[in-house]
Design an enzyme around this catalytic site. Structure first.
Site, mmCIF file in Angstrom:
data_model
loop_
_atom_site.group_PDB
_atom_site.id
_atom_site.type_symbol
_atom_site.label_atom_id
_atom_site.label_comp_id
_atom_site.label_asym_id
_atom_site.label_seq_id
_atom_site.Cartn_x
_atom_site.Cartn_y
_atom_site.Cartn_z
ATOM 1 N N LYS A 117 1.009 -1.107 -0.055
ATOM 2 C CA LYS A 117 0.014 0.064 0.077
ATOM 3 C C LYS A 117 0.848 1.321 -0.037
ATOM 4 O O LYS A 117 0.735 2.203 -0.656
ATOM 5 C CB LYS A 117 -1.035 -0.155 1.327
ATOM 6 C CG LYS A 117 -1.547 1.305 1.561
ATOM 7 C CD LYS A 117 -2.070 1.243 2.820
ATOM 8 C CE LYS A 117 -1.638 1.508 3.988
ATOM 9 N NZ LYS A 117 -1.353 3.073 4.367
ATOM 10 N N ASN A 118 1.979 1.193 1.058
ATOM 11 C CA ASN A 118 2.708 2.503 1.049
ATOM 12 C C ASN A 118 3.701 2.785 -0.181
ATOM 13 O O ASN A 118 4.364 3.961 -0.094
ATOM 14 C CB ASN A 118 3.392 2.421 2.280
ATOM 15 C CG ASN A 118 2.344 2.713 3.572
ATOM 16 O OD1 ASN A 118 1.146 3.256 3.400
ATOM 17 N ND2 ASN A 118 2.808 2.356 4.471
ATOM 18 N N CYS A 148 -4.982 12.722 13.577
ATOM 19 C CA CYS A 148 -4.764 11.257 13.259
ATOM 20 C C CYS A 148 -4.702 10.528 14.438
ATOM 21 O O CYS A 148 -3.961 11.026 15.510
ATOM 22 C CB CYS A 148 -3.448 11.393 12.410
ATOM 23 S SG CYS A 148 -3.004 9.696 12.199
ATOM 24 N N ARG A 187 1.186 14.526 13.244
ATOM 25 C CA ARG A 187 1.799 14.147 12.087
ATOM 26 C C ARG A 187 1.661 15.423 11.204
ATOM 27 O O ARG A 187 1.050 15.795 10.378
ATOM 28 C CB ARG A 187 0.750 13.000 11.279
ATOM 29 C CG ARG A 187 0.978 11.787 12.147
ATOM 30 C CD ARG A 187 -0.074 10.698 11.465
ATOM 31 N NE ARG A 187 0.915 10.141 10.082
ATOM 32 C CZ ARG A 187 0.423 9.353 9.314
ATOM 33 N NH1 ARG A 187 -0.683 8.849 9.524
ATOM 34 N NH2 ARG A 187 1.039 9.058 8.218
ATOM 35 N N ASP A 193 4.943 0.666 11.702
ATOM 36 C CA ASP A 193 3.522 0.042 11.256
ATOM 37 C C ASP A 193 3.541 -1.589 11.702
ATOM 38 O O ASP A 193 2.595 -2.203 11.407
ATOM 39 C CB ASP A 193 3.748 0.202 9.680
ATOM 40 C CG ASP A 193 3.518 1.402 9.229
ATOM 41 O OD1 ASP A 193 2.944 2.321 9.907
ATOM 42 O OD2 ASP A 193 3.649 1.795 8.014
ATOM 43 N N ARG A 220 -8.856 -0.206 4.823
ATOM 44 C CA ARG A 220 -7.898 0.863 4.352
ATOM 45 C C ARG A 220 -6.572 0.280 3.896
ATOM 46 O O ARG A 220 -6.061 0.745 2.721
ATOM 47 C CB ARG A 220 -7.677 2.037 5.334
ATOM 48 C CG ARG A 220 -8.965 2.688 5.617
ATOM 49 C CD ARG A 220 -8.818 3.957 6.400
ATOM 50 N NE ARG A 220 -7.708 4.724 5.703
ATOM 51 C CZ ARG A 220 -6.839 5.573 6.300
ATOM 52 N NH1 ARG A 220 -7.157 6.017 7.626
ATOM 53 N NH2 ARG A 220 -6.126 6.515 5.508
HETATM 54 C C1 EPZ Z 1 4.452 6.951 6.130
HETATM 55 O O1 EPZ Z 1 3.548 7.991 7.048
HETATM 56 C C2 EPZ Z 1 3.727 5.755 6.077
HETATM 57 N N1 EPZ Z 1 2.386 6.155 5.052
HETATM 58 C C3 EPZ Z 1 3.081 5.427 7.596
HETATM 59 O O2 EPZ Z 1 2.080 4.211 7.233
HETATM 60 C C4 EPZ Z 1 4.183 4.980 8.252
HETATM 61 O O3 EPZ Z 1 3.499 4.939 9.691
HETATM 62 C C5 EPZ Z 1 4.963 6.101 8.511
HETATM 63 O O4 EPZ Z 1 5.618 6.589 7.124
HETATM 64 C C6 EPZ Z 1 6.381 5.714 9.159
HETATM 65 O O5 EPZ Z 1 7.057 4.750 8.661
HETATM 66 C C7 EPZ Z 1 2.728 6.135 3.971
HETATM 67 O O6 EPZ Z 1 3.654 5.658 3.399
HETATM 68 C C8 EPZ Z 1 1.325 6.365 2.982
HETATM 69 P P1 EPZ Z 1 6.665 10.261 8.155
HETATM 70 P P2 EPZ Z 1 4.331 9.503 6.847
HETATM 71 O O7 EPZ Z 1 6.409 11.446 7.529
HETATM 72 O O8 EPZ Z 1 5.069 9.551 5.678
HETATM 73 C C9 EPZ Z 1 7.500 13.128 11.850
HETATM 74 C C10 EPZ Z 1 0.348 2.714 7.741
HETATM 75 O O9 EPZ Z 1 -0.138 2.218 8.860
HETATM 76 N N2 EPZ Z 1 7.295 14.296 10.757
HETATM 77 O O10 EPZ Z 1 7.866 9.323 7.765
HETATM 78 O O11 EPZ Z 1 3.031 10.639 6.929
HETATM 79 C C11 EPZ Z 1 5.936 12.559 11.965
HETATM 80 O O12 EPZ Z 1 5.288 13.209 12.853
HETATM 81 C C12 EPZ Z 1 0.904 4.196 7.947
HETATM 82 O O13 EPZ Z 1 0.464 2.226 6.669
HETATM 83 C C13 EPZ Z 1 7.396 15.543 11.108
HETATM 84 O O14 EPZ Z 1 7.780 16.068 12.195
HETATM 85 O O15 EPZ Z 1 5.247 9.429 8.027
HETATM 86 C C14 EPZ Z 1 6.585 11.313 12.467
HETATM 87 O O16 EPZ Z 1 7.260 11.418 13.858
HETATM 88 C C15 EPZ Z 1 0.349 5.035 8.953
HETATM 89 N N3 EPZ Z 1 7.192 16.420 10.178
HETATM 90 C C16 EPZ Z 1 7.886 10.885 11.877
HETATM 91 O O17 EPZ Z 1 8.291 12.111 11.361
HETATM 92 C C17 EPZ Z 1 6.911 16.131 8.979
HETATM 93 O O18 EPZ Z 1 6.641 16.860 7.871
HETATM 94 C C18 EPZ Z 1 7.694 10.048 10.438
HETATM 95 O O19 EPZ Z 1 6.750 10.420 9.751
HETATM 96 C C19 EPZ Z 1 6.591 14.891 8.686
HETATM 97 C C20 EPZ Z 1 6.743 13.947 9.621
#
Ligand code: EPZ
Length: 462
Positions: free
Chosen positions: A20-21, A115, A120, A306, A398
């Site tokens: 999915k991701n 969320c 996030r 995840d 989802r």
């Molecule tokens: C991706 O989300 C995945 N979603 C998530 O999968 C996964 O949990 C996550 O990466 C971490 O591996 C998809 O790929 C569609 P991040 P993403 O930005 O990209 C912080 C699932 O269950 N951060 O890598 O949104 C954030 O708060 C899901 O399939 C900032 O501070 O996650 C977090 O602590 C849910 N500022 C960390 O970084 C930003 O601008 C990692 O988040 C962006 C993120």
């Protein structure tokens, strides 16, 4: 909702769907292409449908062929609005921001909002796109980004919890059409980012350093649609491996990239599972006493956040103390009180959960709060004695392609039923009387007032 009768050791063969991701950011990046794109191995998920709706609203033709492949072709480049109604349903919709900006010079994308897995923000996405020369403002809940032509830049994408997966996807996709060379430092190394990079390169992009924290992108004038196969879903594969462990089963999993799962495989072996790879398949068995372990979710190549909830579910039935820490989403513990309802003993301290493993879980009615929490509750339901009811299972739809069918083919007993128990007003307050019958009574019907009465539960209205 799911009604699960636990206790059956899983056995047989199951195949993992596409990731999915990977699929979501790649679908979003199809906005960059001239000509048709065909994606193979896209899982059949609600999130994929949601992004399909968004891409149609943005002027793409989107079709699922009888073969299961998805095709995309941009037909109209005038639309650039990603509406709140779609983005709030699925945060990955934000992945259209970079491609729209690069190809159409403007994007108006809703901020995703709250969320269930914690805070996030998308500040790093905006920082990266600003460095590429976009002017960005946030107004009335929307990110409004503009740029005549993006310009290559050096961008650092590290944040307080590591890099950002979809942030790297957005900035990398945007930089493919920028003028000149870009470097992303502290880029996410996740296999899904590499898959996106490989797709972009097949379209004509010039990206190197994929899978490392330093990605270089030489901007090109145009990208052309191609056929691409999505990588297998490492999170689904890990969930199935844990299903084998928690059910004391013996299963063979096909279409697995174990090289994307080294940390998970190592941790499951430490717990005591026997894991035998052969080609793109793996046999997973729980044939010895399982051991408690400490487990920390980290950015790739660490154990993925995840998989944290599913690991926790497994550790609740392994004797001894295990500490589960999440260093990516430090508040991702909504599954914890629900696992406790199933009989687990877990205490949270900050970004850690201290699991006092026991051998016994007992069926109960629980509520899923997000995708991976749902998976953890399904896994716990497989191990629990008697019947478990998992509500709000739409979270699972989802992100898992027919998980219950796959588990049932392995011998699980999972029934899908319509979600809310009938005749049960939302304002009900339940009191369990001292005379409750055995909750694991195999004959009881998990339905409305009759069921409540049978369990000795008195209902009263506010
Ligand atoms: C991706 O989300 C995945 N979603 C998530 O999968 C996964 O949990 C996550 O990466 C971490 O591996 C998809 O790929 C569609 P991040 P993403 O930005 O990209 C912080 C699932 O269950 N951060 O890598 O949104 C954030 O708060 C899901 O399939 C900032 O501070 O996650 C977090 O602590 C849910 N500022 C960390 O970084 C930003 O601008 C990692 O988040 C962006 C993120």
């Amino acid at each position: 909702m799911f009604v699960i009768r636990g206790g059956q050791p899983l056995a047989g063969t199951v195949s993992v769907s596409g990731a999915k991701n990977s699929a979501l950011p790649i679908m979003a990046a199809s906005l960059l292409a001239e000509g048709p794109t065909t994606l193979k191995g896209v899982p059949d998920l609600v999130d994929v449908d949601t992004l399909g709706h968004l891409l149609r609203a943005l002027g793409s033709r989107v079709e699922r062929l009888p073969s299961g492949d998805l095709t995309f072709e941009v037909q109209n480049t005038r639309a650039n609005l990603a509406d709140y109604e779609l983005v709030r349903r699925m945060r990955a919709s934000v992945c259209v921001l970079g491609p729209l900006l690069a190809r159409r010079g403007a994007a108006c994308v809703s901020l995703p909002g709250g969320c269930n897995i914690g805070d996030r923000p998308i500040d790093l996405h905006l920082k990266g796109l600003t460095a590429l020369g976009a002017t960005i403002r946030v107004e009335r809940g929307y990110v409004i980004a503009e740029a005549k032509r993006l310009k290559g830049a050096n961008i650092y994408l590290g944040g307080p919890f590591g890099s950002t997966v979809t942030g790297t996807a957005n900035v990398m996709a945007a930089a493919t059409l920028a003028e000149g060379r870009s470097t992303i430092e502290a880029a996410a190394c996740e296999p899904e980012v590499v898959d996106l990079g490989n797709y972009l390169n097949a379209m004509g992009a010039r990206i190197t350093g994929l899978g490392t924290p330093f990605i270089q992108i030489e901007g090109v004038e145009r990208l052309t649609g191609v056929t691409h196969t999505i990588i297998p879903d490492r999170i689904e594969a890990a969930t199935l491996m844990i299903a084998a462990g928690i059910s004391q089963g013996d299963i063979r999993i096909e279409n697995v990239r174990l090289d994307h799962m080294t940390a998970v495989v190592e941790k499951l072996r430490e717990i005591g599972l026997t894991i035998e790879p052969s080609g793109n398949c793996v046999r997973v068995r729980a044939n010895s006493q399982l051991k408690s372990v400490d487990c920390t979710a980290l950015p790739y190549p660490g154990i993925p956040t995840d998989v944290q909830a599913q690991m926790m579910a497994l550790l609740t039935v392994v004797s001894g103390i295990s500490i589960v820490t999440d260093k990516v989403f430090p508040d991702r513990f909504m599954h914890l009180p629900e696992l406790v309802r199933l009989g687990a003993s877990i205490r949270r301290e900050g970004n850690c959960a201290i699991v006092n493993g026991r051998h016994h879980l007992s069926g109960a009615c629980v509520m899923a709060s997000d995708l991976r929490a749902s998976a953890a509750l399904v896994l716990a339901g497989l191990a629990a004695e008697g019947e478990s009811v998992i509500r709000r299972i739409y979270h699972l739809d989802r992100g898992y392609d027919q998980l219950e069918l796959k588990l049932n083919r392995l011998g699980a007993d999972i029934r899908r039923e319509s979600d809310e128990p009938k005749n049960m007003p939302a304002s009900l307050i339940l009191n369990v009387s001292d005379h409750a019958e055995d909750l694991s009574d195999p004959t009881h019907e998990l339905r409305g007032p009759t069921w409540l009465k049978r369990l000795g539960i008195n209902q009263r209205q506010d």
